[in-house]
Design a protein around this motif. Structure first.
Motif, PDB file in Angstrom:
ATOM      1  N   TRP A  90      44.388  56.799 117.292  1.00  0.00           N
ATOM      2  CA  TRP A  90      43.027  57.176 116.744  1.00  0.00           C
ATOM      3  C   TRP A  90      42.269  55.799 116.899  1.00  0.00           C
ATOM      4  CZ3 TRP A  90      43.803  60.252 111.574  1.00  0.00           C
ATOM      5  CH2 TRP A  90      44.055  61.642 111.975  1.00  0.00           C
ATOM      6  N   TRP A  91      41.313  56.033 117.431  1.00  0.00           N
ATOM      7  CA  TRP A  91      40.179  54.921 117.523  1.00  0.00           C
ATOM      8  C   TRP A  91      38.991  54.975 116.703  1.00  0.00           C
ATOM      9  CZ3 TRP A  91      39.687  50.688 121.155  1.00  0.00           C
ATOM     10  CH2 TRP A  91      40.673  50.611 122.064  1.00  0.00           C
ATOM     11  N   ILE A  92      38.890  53.690 115.933  1.00  0.00           N
ATOM     12  CA  ILE A  92      37.782  53.905 114.940  1.00  0.00           C
ATOM     13  C   ILE A  92      36.612  53.140 115.840  1.00  0.00           C
ATOM     14  CG2 ILE A  92      36.857  52.482 112.971  1.00  0.00           C
ATOM     15  CD1 ILE A  92      39.793  52.487 111.995  1.00  0.00           C
ATOM     16  N   GLN A  93      35.412  53.964 115.763  1.00  0.00           N
ATOM     17  CA  GLN A  93      34.112  53.659 116.267  1.00  0.00           C
ATOM     18  C   GLN A  93      33.036  53.857 115.412  1.00  0.00           C
ATOM     19  OE1 GLN A  93      34.020  54.810 120.361  1.00  0.00           O
ATOM     20  NE2 GLN A  93      36.099  55.782 120.248  1.00  0.00           N
ATOM     21  N   SER A  94      31.967  53.318 115.787  1.00  0.00           N
ATOM     22  CA  SER A  94      30.515  53.687 115.002  1.00  0.00           C
ATOM     23  C   SER A  94      30.872  53.502 113.647  1.00  0.00           C
ATOM     24  CB  SER A  94      30.196  55.119 115.579  1.00  0.00           C
ATOM     25  OG  SER A  94      29.952  55.608 116.773  1.00  0.00           O
ATOM     26  N   VAL A  95      31.234  52.278 113.439  1.00  0.00           N
ATOM     27  CA  VAL A  95      31.323  51.784 112.078  1.00  0.00           C
ATOM     28  C   VAL A  95      30.122  51.425 111.572  1.00  0.00           C
ATOM     29  CG1 VAL A  95      32.573  50.267 110.315  1.00  0.00           C
ATOM     30  CG2 VAL A  95      33.820  51.166 112.193  1.00  0.00           C
ATOM     31  N   TYR A  96      29.445  51.791 110.398  1.00  0.00           N
ATOM     32  CA  TYR A  96      28.344  51.394 109.908  1.00  0.00           C
ATOM     33  C   TYR A  96      28.506  51.500 108.382  1.00  0.00           C
ATOM     34  CZ  TYR A  96      23.367  50.042 108.978  1.00  0.00           C
ATOM     35  OH  TYR A  96      22.294  49.538 108.824  1.00  0.00           O
ATOM     36  N   VAL A  97      27.879  50.133 107.637  1.00  0.00           N
ATOM     37  CA  VAL A  97      27.634  50.323 106.042  1.00  0.00           C
ATOM     38  C   VAL A  97      26.361  50.028 105.944  1.00  0.00           C
ATOM     39  CG1 VAL A  97      28.619  49.464 103.860  1.00  0.00           C
ATOM     40  CG2 VAL A  97      30.165  50.046 105.690  1.00  0.00           C
ATOM     41  N   ASP A  98      25.460  50.692 105.122  1.00  0.00           N
ATOM     42  CA  ASP A  98      24.250  50.331 104.747  1.00  0.00           C
ATOM     43  C   ASP A  98      24.256  49.000 104.159  1.00  0.00           C
ATOM     44  OD1 ASP A  98      22.126  50.028 102.739  1.00  0.00           O
ATOM     45  OD2 ASP A  98      21.303  51.818 103.415  1.00  0.00           O
ATOM     46  N   PRO A  99      23.361  48.022 104.703  1.00  0.00           N
ATOM     47  CA  PRO A  99      23.324  46.717 104.230  1.00  0.00           C
ATOM     48  C   PRO A  99      23.397  46.655 102.774  1.00  0.00           C
ATOM     49  CG  PRO A  99      21.780  47.020 106.068  1.00  0.00           C
ATOM     50  CD  PRO A  99      22.199  48.296 105.593  1.00  0.00           C
ATOM     51  N   GLY A 100      22.501  47.479 101.858  1.00  0.00           N
ATOM     52  CA  GLY A 100      22.528  47.187 100.416  1.00  0.00           C
ATOM     53  C   GLY A 100      24.068  47.659  99.939  1.00  0.00           C
ATOM     54  N   TYR A 101      24.892  47.919 100.572  1.00  0.00           N
ATOM     55  CA  TYR A 101      26.352  48.452 100.085  1.00  0.00           C
ATOM     56  C   TYR A 101      27.391  47.558 100.792  1.00  0.00           C
ATOM     57  CZ  TYR A 101      23.768  51.935  97.502  1.00  0.00           C
ATOM     58  OH  TYR A 101      22.927  52.565  96.601  1.00  0.00           O
ATOM     59  N   ARG A 102      27.098  46.627 101.654  1.00  0.00           N
ATOM     60  CA  ARG A 102      28.101  45.869 102.006  1.00  0.00           C
ATOM     61  C   ARG A 102      28.812  44.888 101.111  1.00  0.00           C
ATOM     62  NH1 ARG A 102      24.795  44.468 107.625  1.00  0.00           N
ATOM     63  NH2 ARG A 102      24.923  46.925 108.377  1.00  0.00           N
ATOM     64  N   ARG A 103      30.111  44.639 101.285  1.00  0.00           N
ATOM     65  CA  ARG A 103      31.011  43.706 100.602  1.00  0.00           C
ATOM     66  C   ARG A 103      31.225  44.371  99.208  1.00  0.00           C
ATOM     67  NH1 ARG A 103      33.093  41.013 104.201  1.00  0.00           N
ATOM     68  NH2 ARG A 103      34.162  39.806 102.609  1.00  0.00           N
ATOM     69  N   ARG A 104      31.196  45.672  99.391  1.00  0.00           N
ATOM     70  CA  ARG A 104      31.584  46.401  97.842  1.00  0.00           C
ATOM     71  C   ARG A 104      32.601  47.395  98.106  1.00  0.00           C
ATOM     72  NH1 ARG A 104      25.693  48.017  95.656  1.00  0.00           N
ATOM     73  NH2 ARG A 104      27.008  48.625  94.024  1.00  0.00           N
ATOM     74  N   GLY A 105      33.583  47.328  99.174  1.00  0.00           N
ATOM     75  CA  GLY A 105      34.570  48.157  99.530  1.00  0.00           C
ATOM     76  C   GLY A 105      34.396  49.215 100.338  1.00  0.00           C
TER      77      GLY A 105
END
Length: 161
Positions: A90-105
């Motif tokens: 299984w390939w993980i792709q198109s990973v994105y986390v909204d900048p306001g929620y990064r480093r929050r798990g």
């Protein structure tokens, strides 16, 4: 912050396309064609053999103690058959986390969710992803999740942009 993970629906296509464009710009300085991205996301959502998208939701304060659930991140899975191992990566792709929620798990929750699904699915032999060679932050993040450099380089022969 409590993070919930759900499968994407056709109604999420616009948001996923926006996030995909933001990720391409942020990580590769590439400006993608919005109509192409949207068509690709819609095709992936419509056909689980092509892709499976997951969306993470978290809490946001409205003031006065009220909170609302907001979509804060995503990842997409695709499959690759391995004849060497008689199973699917299984390939993980198109990973994105909204900048306001990064480093929050958020990414950790998305990763753990798909890891559990992969371990519970017959024939899945592991998880893979590719990361930009110079993206040290992402590399440290994936290492912290328990992933390791597989020692491959990726080559391609693109036929369209």
């Amino acid at each position: 912050m409590q993070i919930d993970i759900r499968d994407a629906t056709p109604g999420d296509a616009g948001l996923l396309a926006q996030w995909s464009a933001a990720m391409a710009l942020e990580t590769e300085s590439r400006v993608l064609t919005p109509a192409t991205i949207l068509a690709g996301v819609k095709a992936g959502i419509a056909d689980a053999a092509r892709a499976r998208y997951f969306i993470a939701s978290g809490s946001a304060g409205l003031g006065g103690g009220e909170t609302v659930r907001v979509d804060v991140g995503t990842l997409m899975l695709t499959r690759e058959w391995s004849d060497w191992r008689n199973g699917d990566w299984w390939w993980i792709q198109s990973v994105y986390v909204d900048p306001g929620y990064r480093r929050r798990g958020v990414l950790s929750a998305l990763y753990r969710h798909v890891e559990v699904l992969a371990r519970q699915t017959d024939g899945v032999i592991g998880l893979r992803l590719y990361v930009e060679r110079d993206n040290a932050v992402a590399q440290r993040t994936y290492s912290a999740l328990g992933m390791a450099d597989a020692g491959y380089r990726i080559y391609e022969a693109g036929f369209s942009d």
